[in-house]
Structure formats: C-alpha cells, structure tokens
Design an enzyme around this catalytic site. Structure first.
Site, PDB file in Angstrom:
ATOM      1  N   LYS A  16       0.807  -1.221   0.000  1.00  0.00           N
ATOM      2  CA  LYS A  16       0.000   0.000   0.000  1.00  0.00           C
ATOM      3  C   LYS A  16       0.842   1.275   0.000  1.00  0.00           C
ATOM      4  O   LYS A  16       0.420   2.287  -0.553  1.00  0.00           O
ATOM      5  CB  LYS A  16      -0.952   0.010   1.209  1.00  0.00           C
ATOM      6  CG  LYS A  16      -2.121  -0.946   1.047  1.00  0.00           C
ATOM      7  CD  LYS A  16      -3.099  -0.823   2.208  1.00  0.00           C
ATOM      8  CE  LYS A  16      -4.193  -1.861   2.106  1.00  0.00           C
ATOM      9  NZ  LYS A  16      -5.182  -1.788   3.169  1.00  0.00           N
ATOM     10  N   ASP A  67      -9.998   3.078   2.499  1.00  0.00           N
ATOM     11  CA  ASP A  67     -10.082   2.446   3.828  1.00  0.00           C
ATOM     12  C   ASP A  67     -10.613   3.427   4.872  1.00  0.00           C
ATOM     13  O   ASP A  67     -11.345   3.040   5.791  1.00  0.00           O
ATOM     14  CB  ASP A  67      -8.701   1.945   4.285  1.00  0.00           C
ATOM     15  CG  ASP A  67      -8.282   0.656   3.587  1.00  0.00           C
ATOM     16  OD1 ASP A  67      -9.167  -0.070   3.101  1.00  0.00           O
ATOM     17  OD2 ASP A  67      -7.063   0.384   3.531  1.00  0.00           O
TER      18      ASP A  67
HETATM   19  P1  NAP Z   1       0.295  -4.144   8.569  1.00  0.00           P
HETATM   20  O1  NAP Z   1       0.476  -2.873   7.822  1.00  0.00           O
HETATM   21  O2  NAP Z   1       1.194  -5.282   8.289  1.00  0.00           O
HETATM   22  O3  NAP Z   1       0.407  -3.778  10.146  1.00  0.00           O
HETATM   23  C1  NAP Z   1       0.289  -4.764  11.112  1.00  0.00           C
HETATM   24  C2  NAP Z   1       0.272  -4.128  12.505  1.00  0.00           C
HETATM   25  O4  NAP Z   1      -0.034  -5.148  13.439  1.00  0.00           O
HETATM   26  C3  NAP Z   1       1.600  -3.509  12.923  1.00  0.00           C
HETATM   27  O5  NAP Z   1       1.328  -2.379  13.700  1.00  0.00           O
HETATM   28  C4  NAP Z   1       2.218  -4.629  13.753  1.00  0.00           C
HETATM   29  O6  NAP Z   1       3.097  -4.158  14.758  1.00  0.00           O
HETATM   30  C5  NAP Z   1       1.008  -5.221  14.413  1.00  0.00           C
HETATM   31  N1  NAP Z   1       1.193  -6.617  14.784  1.00  0.00           N
HETATM   32  C6  NAP Z   1       1.448  -7.661  13.949  1.00  0.00           C
HETATM   33  N2  NAP Z   1       1.526  -8.810  14.655  1.00  0.00           N
HETATM   34  C7  NAP Z   1       1.368  -8.475  15.967  1.00  0.00           C
HETATM   35  C8  NAP Z   1       1.367  -9.222  17.171  1.00  0.00           C
HETATM   36  N3  NAP Z   1       1.566 -10.549  17.181  1.00  0.00           N
HETATM   37  N4  NAP Z   1       1.150  -8.565  18.324  1.00  0.00           N
HETATM   38  C9  NAP Z   1       0.938  -7.227  18.339  1.00  0.00           C
HETATM   39  N5  NAP Z   1       0.940  -6.460  17.229  1.00  0.00           N
HETATM   40  C10 NAP Z   1       1.155  -7.081  16.053  1.00  0.00           C
HETATM   41  O7  NAP Z   1      -1.186  -4.704   8.404  1.00  0.00           O
HETATM   42  P2  NAP Z   1      -2.540  -3.920   8.079  1.00  0.00           P
HETATM   43  O8  NAP Z   1      -2.698  -3.725   6.620  1.00  0.00           O
HETATM   44  O9  NAP Z   1      -2.614  -2.718   8.942  1.00  0.00           O
HETATM   45  O10 NAP Z   1      -3.624  -5.014   8.521  1.00  0.00           O
HETATM   46  C11 NAP Z   1      -3.868  -5.313   9.879  1.00  0.00           C
HETATM   47  C12 NAP Z   1      -5.093  -6.210   9.975  1.00  0.00           C
HETATM   48  O11 NAP Z   1      -6.242  -5.503   9.512  1.00  0.00           O
HETATM   49  C13 NAP Z   1      -4.995  -7.472   9.119  1.00  0.00           C
HETATM   50  O12 NAP Z   1      -5.587  -8.531   9.815  1.00  0.00           O
HETATM   51  C14 NAP Z   1      -5.810  -7.128   7.886  1.00  0.00           C
HETATM   52  O13 NAP Z   1      -6.397  -8.278   7.297  1.00  0.00           O
HETATM   53  C15 NAP Z   1      -6.890  -6.256   8.511  1.00  0.00           C
HETATM   54  N6  NAP Z   1      -7.457  -5.301   7.534  1.00  0.00           N
HETATM   55  C16 NAP Z   1      -8.804  -5.356   7.327  1.00  0.00           C
HETATM   56  C17 NAP Z   1      -9.377  -4.482   6.448  1.00  0.00           C
HETATM   57  C18 NAP Z   1     -10.850  -4.536   6.249  1.00  0.00           C
HETATM   58  O14 NAP Z   1     -11.361  -3.980   5.267  1.00  0.00           O
HETATM   59  N7  NAP Z   1     -11.586  -5.167   7.143  1.00  0.00           N
HETATM   60  C19 NAP Z   1      -8.605  -3.531   5.740  1.00  0.00           C
HETATM   61  C20 NAP Z   1      -7.244  -3.505   5.978  1.00  0.00           C
HETATM   62  C21 NAP Z   1      -6.664  -4.407   6.880  1.00  0.00           C
HETATM   63  P3  NAP Z   1       4.661  -3.858  14.467  1.00  0.00           P
HETATM   64  O15 NAP Z   1       4.700  -2.467  13.912  1.00  0.00           O
HETATM   65  O16 NAP Z   1       5.291  -3.978  15.783  1.00  0.00           O
HETATM   66  O17 NAP Z   1       5.128  -4.899  13.488  1.00  0.00           O
END
Ligand code: NAP
Length: 289
Positions: free
Chosen positions: A69, A104
């Site tokens: 992204k 989003d």
């Molecule tokens: P991302 O950019 O990879 O960010 C992941 C975040 O989660 C980071 O802040 C990371 O922390 C944290 N994290 C990962 N594993 C962790 C753990 N075990 N314990 C604590 N924190 C943890 O991902 P994203 O795009 O933001 O997506 C996050 C979630 O939202 C995913 O499950 C995705 O499927 C969902 N999502 C849903 C929608 C929807 O339309 N419903 C849209 C977008 C995303 P660090 O910085 O420390 O690595």
C-alpha cells in the site's frame, strides 16, 4: 461471458490465497450487468514495475493490499490528498494518468458511525497497531474529532503515526505508546471505542487476542478489522461483556464498493456484496474443517 472487450480489474499483494475480494467484486459486476472480471495478481517482484505494466496490458483498475500500500505510490502519476497524507493507497485507477486513492478511511468511519453513532467528535478511541490500516483509521478518527491513543508493539511506529496525524490534521488530539499490559490497563478505562488494527486473532491464530476481557466494560464499542473469522476472540469476548461490536467484513465490502465507484462511476450493490462475502468466508471455514 468473458470476451476481448471484458474490462479487467484486480488485486495486487502477497500473499493473496485467502483473499475473498474476487468473490465480492465479481458478484457486484454480475448484479450490475458490467462486462468486467476481477482477478488476484500475486506480485513477487517489483510492485512499481507491475503497476506500470498494468495499463499497457489493458487493466482498468487495481486494489492494493499487504505489503504494497505504501510502496505503490512511487508508480503513480497522481495521489489524492488524503492517501498522500496517510502514505497508503488501496485503489488505483488507470486512465489518462495513473491515480491512487485510499478508500479504507471512508469505509472504516462509515462502519464505525453505523454502530457508535453519527457524531464521533469528543469520543476517546484506542487504536491497537500502527500499520497500513491503523494509519487510515488514525487519520479518519482524528478528522472526526476523536481523541486517539495509538498503542503498537513497535513503539517508534506508533510515535511516527501520532506525529504524522498531528502534522496533517489541524487540532488533532493523538498520543502514542508501546503495546503492553500496563498501557492497555491505563488506556482502556478511558476509551469509548477500542479498535484492533493488528492481525492478532486472524485465521489460523483464531484463539489469540491482545485484550484481556476483564479490562472491558459494556459501554465500549469494540471494532476488529480482522474479517476472517467474522467474529474474532476479541469480538466474542466483548459481546459476552455486553459491548457493541463491529467485525471487519463490512469495512471490506464498503471499501470494495468505493473502488467500483472510483473505477466505473456507478453505485455498487452493497447487500449482494456482503452476502457474497459471508458465503465466501463460510466456504473458507468449511474447506479448513
Ligand atoms: P500491517 O500494515 O502489516 O500492520 C500490522 C500491525 O499489526 C503492525 O502495527 C504490527 O506491529 C502489528 N502486529 C502484527 N503482529 C502483531 C502481534 N503478534 N502482536 C501485536 N501487534 C502485532 O497490516 P494492516 O494492513 O494494517 O492489517 C492489519 C489487519 O487488519 C490485518 O488482519 C488485515 O487483514 C486487517 N485489515 C482489514 C481491512 C478490512 O477492510 N476489514 C482492511 C485492511 C486491513 P509492528 O509495527 O510492531 O510490526
């Protein structure tokens, strides 16, 4: 029937095996009578090269997901103001120029308003995570006038997010810290809305939750961006406490509908897309059992 005139849309990211976007989008096209198809394109090389090649191949629009992204921005001629501030694009439209958008923010705020009420200003929101989706939510919440606390495993990322929001949203109230039990115990009692924007609780780690349910109280609205499973452990426990809850599926559908509007100028059939999304997740669960 697919022909040489069929418009091609798709999703770029890596991995994509678990995506249900093709089912959601193709169901919408069928209902709308569009001569279009939506496919997944797993990008394993340069995402910039992939995006630059797409219009040459005649692709009309793309969605973008993890981990591209932010990186795709370099491949674009134009980026709308909000997406530029957030630093994340999830929709690309190919036309005279290649333009990027972020849907989003609008999708997440629409879902939140449906459950928490139209006026979010003055509410306290606790956001867990500082990745792409947390960034979109932090900007959206701050623009709505919420006081935001961001907790993230990597504290410097939540600090950077808070700084970026303060810089771009006039009058924003936002603070940040690392994600640990002490910070959760401090922040949750002061929160009206709690949002999990991390993948914790997502398939296959469905037994995991960052929040101990003993910290919740019924007045808090709990939102989880994870949509597979539709009810994460966090949401199930929050419901038991008596909280209003919001799963990630509606946000996924709303941002998909916004993508269709950007690409075609037409209104997408949300109800059909939502029932197709639910069906796709039930099939997914059945295949895993
Ligand atoms: P991302 O950019 O990879 O960010 C992941 C975040 O989660 C980071 O802040 C990371 O922390 C944290 N994290 C990962 N594993 C962790 C753990 N075990 N314990 C604590 N924190 C943890 O991902 P994203 O795009 O933001 O997506 C996050 C979630 O939202 C995913 O499950 C995705 O499927 C969902 N999502 C849903 C929608 C929807 O339309 N419903 C849209 C977008 C995303 P660090 O910085 O420390 O690595």
């Amino acid at each position: 029937m697919l022909t040489s005139r069929t418009s091609v849309y798709g999703l770029i990211g890596d991995p994509l095996e678990h995506s249900i976007s093709p089912q959601i989008q193709n169901a919408a096209y069928a209902k709308m009578g569009l001569d279009a198809v939506y496919l997944c394109f797993r990008v394993r090389g340069s995402v910039v090269k992939a995006v630059r090649a797409a219009p040459i191949l005649g692709i009309s629009g793309l969605n973008v997901t993890i981990p591209y992204k932010s990186r795709v921005i370099r491949a674009l001629d134009a980026v709308d103001e909000l997406a530029r501030k957030i630093g994340a694009v999830n929709v690309i439209r190919f036309g005279e120029e290649t333009a990027g958008y972020n849907t989003d923010v609008a999708a997440s705020m629409r879902v939140l308003r449906e459950v928490a009420g139209d006026d979010l200003s003055g509410r306290s929101a606790l956001l867990l995570g500082a990745g792409g989706s947390a960034r979109a939510m932090a900007f959206g919440l701050a623009q709505e006038g919420c006081a935001v606390v961001v907790l993230n495993r990597t504290a410097r990322k939540s600090a950077r997010l808070a700084r970026d929001v303060s810089l771009h949203v006039p009058g924003a109230s936002i603070s940040s810290a690392g994600l640990n039990r002490r910070q959760l115990e401090r922040a949750i009692p002061r929160s009206d809305v709690l949002i999990n924007a991390t993948p914790v609780g997502m398939y296959p780690n469905v037994g995991k939750s960052i929040v101990d349910s003993a910290m919740l109280r019924p007045e808090i609205v709990v939102m989880d961006l994870v949509y597979n499973p539709p009810a994460t452990r966090l949401l199930r426990e929050a419901r038991e406490v008596g909280c209003k809850t919001i799963g990630g599926l509606k946000m996924l559908v709303y941002q998909a509908a916004d993508s269709i509007r950007i690409w075609t100028g037409k209104k997408a059939p949300i109800d059909i897309m939502l029932s197709e999304a639910e069906r796709a997740l039930r099939n997914f669960a059945f295949q895993q059992s």
